[in-house]
Write an enzyme that holds these catalytic residues in place. Structure first.
Site, PDB file in Angstrom:
ATOM      1  N   ARG A 153       0.653  -4.330   1.003  1.00 17.10           N
ATOM      2  CA  ARG A 153       1.136  -2.894   1.454  1.00 17.10           C
ATOM      3  C   ARG A 153       2.271  -2.565   0.567  1.00 17.10           C
ATOM      4  O   ARG A 153       2.487  -1.369   0.126  1.00 17.10           O
ATOM      5  CB  ARG A 153       1.397  -2.682   2.784  1.00 17.10           C
ATOM      6  N   GLU A 157       0.070  10.105  13.936  1.00 20.23           N
ATOM      7  CA  GLU A 157       0.850   8.720  14.343  1.00 20.23           C
ATOM      8  C   GLU A 157       2.270   9.115  14.815  1.00 20.23           C
ATOM      9  O   GLU A 157       2.408  10.326  14.954  1.00 20.23           O
ATOM     10  CB  GLU A 157       0.818   7.562  13.329  1.00 20.23           C
ATOM     11  N   LYS A 196       5.047   2.656   3.042  1.00 20.44           N
ATOM     12  CA  LYS A 196       6.449   2.409   3.682  1.00 20.44           C
ATOM     13  C   LYS A 196       7.385   2.799   2.884  1.00 20.44           C
ATOM     14  O   LYS A 196       8.053   1.696   2.391  1.00 20.44           O
ATOM     15  CB  LYS A 196       6.313   1.073   4.252  1.00 20.44           C
TER      16      LYS A 196
END
Ligand code: PLP
Ligand code: COI
Length: 341
Positions: free
Chosen positions: A82, A220, A184
């Site tokens: 990620r 989210e 992220k």
């Protein structure tokens, strides 16, 4: 190894400085060898890319002490992958996967005295991150980067541990369609600060973000994905291009299907459907699974049937199975646990 004298049972999710951290610098197209250092400060140009244009990404994972005394991490290969995706999106060089894994092993080993004991309820949070370090004034990517990994012992992310949370539907978006919600990047969290401060002021624990395009679908929260349980016992999680692909959520969906024999669905979830859900939880490395008891949409309350006292029964089973795997009480799927020591 003598553990530090820390009140493990009562620490929250805060920063406690540990002894060693890992640092590697990228210059002229290559990463240097990397070192462990006791220096917890970063000295960079006043014009560094990270300071001017927020060119920074991070990861979050934990080290656990297992019931037989080993120290392990949980699926760190997925954090490496990620982070590579985050780097690509922000025009940063990837830190090679094998080196990422080795850096984490090194930092955890060097801070073994801070890895909370088995059964304490605390864990060692590991924060890998990378930022543009050389001067950048025209809008462009930096040429030099620093990759670092530090650790800090942590307790529960939400005060009150497993007490159900009250969240609100946010009027702010944290991501844009075709933006950076799926990686992220620090900038996503900067975007969420005003929303979380005002949510807290109004007595809410977190924000539920809806899809920024139509505001009809559940996305989210600021730091965790959603899991819902339907009244007929299905585990449902929102599918969206603008949410972070949570490693905890992906693992829980596997646990639900393969360990608990439940039906699972990753699909768009309309906000309209939420009032009919039996259970709701927030899942992530920091949050583990934190139950949601109430969702407030501009004064209109949705009370989740599992209530405000405890987790719903399926959420509890998911929680017990996942933490059982992480702490070595339940056999893990192949490749999920990396033994550090
Ligand atoms: N969503 C956001 C916005 C997050 O910051 C996090 C935390 O990392 C998650 C979801 C959960 O992801 P993971 O389970 O990989 O920690
Ligand atoms: C994590 O769960 O690791 C995160 O990065 C979430 C953050 C809000 C603490």
């Amino acid at each position: 190894m003598e553990k530090k004298n820390i009140d493990w049972e009562n620490i929250g999710f805060g920063y406690i400085k540990t002894e060693k951290r890992y640092v590697s610098n990228y210059k002229e197209g290559a990463w240097d060898g990397g070192v462990l250092t006791e220096d917890d400060t970063v000295v960079i140009s006043e014009c560094a890319g990270v300071l001017q244009y927020a060119q920074t990404i991070f990861e979050g994972l934990k080290a656990y002490t297992t019931d037989d005394g080993h120290i392990v991490t949980f699926r760190p290969d997925l954090n490496a992958e990620r982070m590579e995706a985050s780097a690509t999106r922000l025009e940063m060089p990837a830190f090679p996967k094998e080196r990422f894994l080795d850096a984490i092993d090194q930092v955890v080993r060097a801070n073994e005295a801070y890895v909370p004991p088995y059964g304490s309820g605390a864990t060692l949070y590991i924060r890998p991150y990378m930022f543009g370090s050389n001067p950048v004034i025209g809008v462009k990517p930096a040429d030099e980067y620093q990759f670092r990994v530090f650790t800090t012992p942590v307790g529960p992310y939400f005060k009150g541990g497993a007490k159900p949370l009250t969240i609100r539907v946010s009027d702010f978006d944290r991501a844009a369609p075709h933006g950076t919600g799926h990686i992220k990047a620090g900038l996503n969290y900067a975007m969420s600060l005003h929303a979380i401060v005002s949510a807290h002021k109004e007595g809410f624990d977190e924000n539920m973000y809806l899809d920024p395009g139509t505001r009809t679908k559940v996305e989210e929260t600021g730091g965790a994905n959603f899991l819902f349980v339907t009244k007929d016992g299905k585990v449902v999680t929102p599918k969206s291009d603008s949410i972070l692909p949570s490693i905890t959520r992906r693992s829980l969906m596997h646990v639900a299907k393969e360990y608990l024999g439940l039906e699972v669905e990753e699909r768009e979830v309309l906000f309209e459907e939420v009032k009919d859900m039996a259970e709701c939880g927030l899942c992530g490395t920091a949050a583990v699974i934190s139950p949601v008891g109430k969702i407030v949409d501009h004064g209109k309350e949705i009370c989740i049937p599992s209530g405000m006292e405890q987790m719903g029964p399926i959420t509890q089973k998911l929680y017990d199975t996942l933490t059982g795997i992480q702490m070595g009480r339940i056999e893990a799927p192949e490749g999920w646990i990396r033994v550090i020591k």
